[in-house]
Write a protein that holds these residues in place. Structure first.
Motif, PDB file in Angstrom:
ATOM      1  N   MET A   1      16.511 -23.673 121.069  1.00 33.55           N
ATOM      2  CA  MET A   1      18.015 -23.776 121.468  1.00 33.55           C
ATOM      3  C   MET A   1      18.085 -23.370 123.052  1.00 33.55           C
ATOM      4  SD  MET A   1      20.832 -24.422 119.842  1.00 33.55           S
ATOM      5  CE  MET A   1      22.389 -24.081 119.754  1.00 33.55           C
ATOM      6  N   GLY A   2      17.076 -22.857 123.436  1.00 30.21           N
ATOM      7  CA  GLY A   2      17.256 -22.041 124.848  1.00 30.21           C
ATOM      8  C   GLY A   2      16.908 -23.223 126.078  1.00 30.21           C
ATOM      9  N   LEU A   3      17.556 -23.058 127.187  1.00 28.73           N
ATOM     10  CA  LEU A   3      17.428 -23.824 128.230  1.00 28.73           C
ATOM     11  C   LEU A   3      16.545 -23.143 129.303  1.00 28.73           C
ATOM     12  CD1 LEU A   3      18.333 -26.387 129.717  1.00 28.73           C
ATOM     13  CD2 LEU A   3      20.457 -25.208 130.359  1.00 28.73           C
ATOM     14  N   ARG A   4      15.282 -23.791 129.693  1.00 27.17           N
ATOM     15  CA  ARG A   4      14.742 -23.261 130.823  1.00 27.17           C
ATOM     16  C   ARG A   4      14.910 -23.881 132.396  1.00 27.17           C
ATOM     17  NH1 ARG A   4      10.196 -20.321 132.439  1.00 27.17           N
ATOM     18  NH2 ARG A   4      10.454 -19.048 130.397  1.00 27.17           N
ATOM     19  N   ILE A   5      15.219 -23.177 133.190  1.00 31.21           N
ATOM     20  CA  ILE A   5      15.308 -23.703 134.540  1.00 31.21           C
ATOM     21  C   ILE A   5      14.627 -22.880 135.350  1.00 31.21           C
ATOM     22  CG2 ILE A   5      17.128 -24.166 136.489  1.00 31.21           C
ATOM     23  CD1 ILE A   5      19.561 -24.273 134.364  1.00 31.21           C
ATOM     24  N   GLY A   6      13.389 -23.600 135.799  1.00 31.38           N
ATOM     25  CA  GLY A   6      12.471 -22.931 136.660  1.00 31.38           C
ATOM     26  C   GLY A   6      11.946 -21.574 135.781  1.00 31.38           C
ATOM     27  N   ASP A   7      11.988 -20.301 136.267  1.00 32.84           N
ATOM     28  CA  ASP A   7      11.686 -19.432 135.551  1.00 32.84           C
ATOM     29  C   ASP A   7      12.549 -18.723 134.774  1.00 32.84           C
ATOM     30  OD1 ASP A   7      12.550 -18.407 137.733  1.00 32.84           O
ATOM     31  OD2 ASP A   7      10.673 -17.296 138.434  1.00 32.84           O
ATOM     32  N   ILE A   8      13.936 -19.379 134.810  1.00 31.98           N
ATOM     33  CA  ILE A   8      14.729 -18.407 134.188  1.00 31.98           C
ATOM     34  C   ILE A   8      15.115 -19.259 132.591  1.00 31.98           C
ATOM     35  CG2 ILE A   8      17.510 -18.327 134.121  1.00 31.98           C
ATOM     36  CD1 ILE A   8      15.598 -16.699 136.656  1.00 31.98           C
ATOM     37  N   GLU A   9      15.363 -18.391 131.763  1.00 35.60           N
ATOM     38  CA  GLU A   9      15.597 -18.762 130.298  1.00 35.60           C
ATOM     39  C   GLU A   9      17.021 -18.510 130.113  1.00 35.60           C
ATOM     40  OE1 GLU A   9      12.902 -20.064 128.157  1.00 35.60           O
ATOM     41  OE2 GLU A   9      14.469 -20.501 126.895  1.00 35.60           O
ATOM     42  N   LEU A  10      17.713 -19.609 129.696  1.00 36.97           N
ATOM     43  CA  LEU A  10      19.029 -19.322 129.439  1.00 36.97           C
ATOM     44  C   LEU A  10      19.200 -19.747 127.968  1.00 36.97           C
ATOM     45  CD1 LEU A  10      20.869 -21.475 132.197  1.00 36.97           C
ATOM     46  CD2 LEU A  10      20.750 -19.019 132.031  1.00 36.97           C
ATOM     47  N   THR A  11      20.419 -18.874 127.318  1.00 34.13           N
ATOM     48  CA  THR A  11      20.549 -19.109 125.812  1.00 34.13           C
ATOM     49  C   THR A  11      21.944 -19.837 125.689  1.00 34.13           C
ATOM     50  OG1 THR A  11      21.513 -16.845 125.716  1.00 34.13           O
ATOM     51  CG2 THR A  11      19.281 -17.038 124.825  1.00 34.13           C
ATOM     52  N   SER A  12      22.730 -19.832 126.726  1.00 28.03           N
ATOM     53  CA  SER A  12      23.799 -20.637 126.822  1.00 28.03           C
ATOM     54  C   SER A  12      23.535 -21.912 127.578  1.00 28.03           C
ATOM     55  CB  SER A  12      25.191 -20.050 127.281  1.00 28.03           C
ATOM     56  OG  SER A  12      25.942 -20.867 127.649  1.00 28.03           O
ATOM     57  N   ARG A  13      24.108 -23.111 126.929  1.00 29.67           N
ATOM     58  CA  ARG A  13      24.413 -24.451 127.626  1.00 29.67           C
ATOM     59  C   ARG A  13      25.372 -24.621 128.120  1.00 29.67           C
ATOM     60  NH1 ARG A  13      19.676 -27.470 126.172  1.00 29.67           N
ATOM     61  NH2 ARG A  13      17.963 -26.467 125.163  1.00 29.67           N
ATOM     62  N   PHE A  14      26.390 -23.854 128.432  1.00 26.98           N
ATOM     63  CA  PHE A  14      27.562 -24.231 128.940  1.00 26.98           C
ATOM     64  C   PHE A  14      27.845 -23.329 130.340  1.00 26.98           C
ATOM     65  CE2 PHE A  14      32.411 -22.875 127.819  1.00 26.98           C
ATOM     66  CZ  PHE A  14      33.047 -23.863 128.830  1.00 26.98           C
ATOM     67  N   PHE A  15      28.014 -24.180 131.362  1.00 27.20           N
ATOM     68  CA  PHE A  15      28.288 -23.683 132.746  1.00 27.20           C
ATOM     69  C   PHE A  15      29.789 -23.805 132.799  1.00 27.20           C
ATOM     70  CE2 PHE A  15      23.853 -25.508 134.442  1.00 27.20           C
ATOM     71  CZ  PHE A  15      23.363 -24.807 133.517  1.00 27.20           C
ATOM     72  N   LEU A  16      30.267 -22.805 133.514  1.00 26.33           N
ATOM     73  CA  LEU A  16      31.709 -22.747 133.693  1.00 26.33           C
ATOM     74  C   LEU A  16      31.941 -22.625 135.292  1.00 26.33           C
ATOM     75  CD1 LEU A  16      34.249 -22.525 131.728  1.00 26.33           C
ATOM     76  CD2 LEU A  16      34.134 -19.709 132.286  1.00 26.33           C
TER      77      LEU A  16
END
Ligand SMILES: CC(=O)[C@@H](O)[C@H](O)COP(=O)(O)O
Length: 258
Positions: free
Chosen positions: A1-16
């Protein structure tokens, strides 16, 4: 379910987005309700507002979300690159949402200036998140110059029209399987966010639909649930559409298909 951007792992897929809220308090509560880990802020607007990016940054830091400065209001690659470098100094981040608008009426990105600016900024060490149209070749050029994440529009910024060209977005997803794709702009209601996520987009970015609602905090939560729901459905595998009725309860055969 996570989203990896470079070396950053995000659990939310909602950018505000952070523009147009009734008050800093409402913005803060909306960020919390959204569960977002990425918020974007227009540096030009911050500076025009009397320039207290330090206060704003402190507020974002307190929320725990990562800051994604954007170059909203830029018309040329040169202007965007200058602003991006300022943003890096002020906000101490390599992340940049690159906006270079080519048409004032539609706020459509200028693909030529965008690719130029992206090339320079990638070489400069930025993680560039370009706001682009759903044009496949422009997206390919942005990847060619080193972008790893693309932000195609759903519809013109602030229009709330939803996904105007789902076929083009579907094509992007199919042709660019390794790129991180975020639908940015034009999303007007949670159902549009579900649509984007069900198409296999990695995330959505929403500003106006939240900040312009009667209750931005409640709407932020509605989008959070929509993004999660759309992603879950995508991961689960959405059934193929059928031309004709197919009985869901056959009268013969085994009760289970596997
Ligand atoms: C805040 C921001 O980055 C906007 O430029 C973005 O594209 C959001 O668009 P909407 O306001 O249509 O959600």
């Amino acid at each position: 379910m996570g989203l990896r951007i470079g070396d950053i792992e995000l659990t939310s897929r909602f950018f505000l987005g952070t523009a147009g809220y009734p008050s800093p308090q409402v913005l803060q509560e909306a960020i919390a309700a959204s569960g977002t880990q990425v918020v974007t802020v227009g540096l030009k607007r911050q500076l025009a507002a009397g320039g207290a990016p330090g206060d704003f940054y402190a507020m974002i830091r307190a929320s725990g979300a990562r800051l994604l400065p954007n170059t909203a209001g830029c018309r040329t690659a040169r202007e965007a690159v200058t602003l991006a470098r300022m943003a890096r100094e002020l906000f101490d981040t390599r992340w940049l949402k690159l906006e270079v608008v080519g048409d004032d009426y539609t706020l459509q990105p200028d693909p030529f200036e965008l690719v130029d600016a992206a090339r320079t900024l990638v070489q400069d060490g930025f993680e560039v998140f370009p706001y682009c149209t759903d044009d496949l070749v422009t997206c390919q050029r942005l990847l060619d110059v080193g972008c790893r994440i693309l932000m195609p529009w759903g519809a013109p910024i602030g229009s709330g029209q939803g996904l105007l060209n789902p076929t083009a977005l579907r094509t992007l997803r199919a042709r660019l399987p390794d790129a991180l794709l975020v639908v940015d702009a034009g999303i007007g209601s949670p159902q549009h966010a579900v649509h984007a996520m069900e198409l296999g987009f990695d995330a959505v970015l929403v500003n106006s639909a939240v900040s312009q609602s009667h209750d931005p905090v409640k709407m932020a939560r509605a989008f959070r649930l929509a993004v999660e729901s759309g992603r879950l459905a995508y991961e689960a595998g959405i059934m193929a559409r059928q031309e004709m009725a197919v009985p869901s309860t056959p009268v013969t055969g085994q009760p289970f298909v596997l």
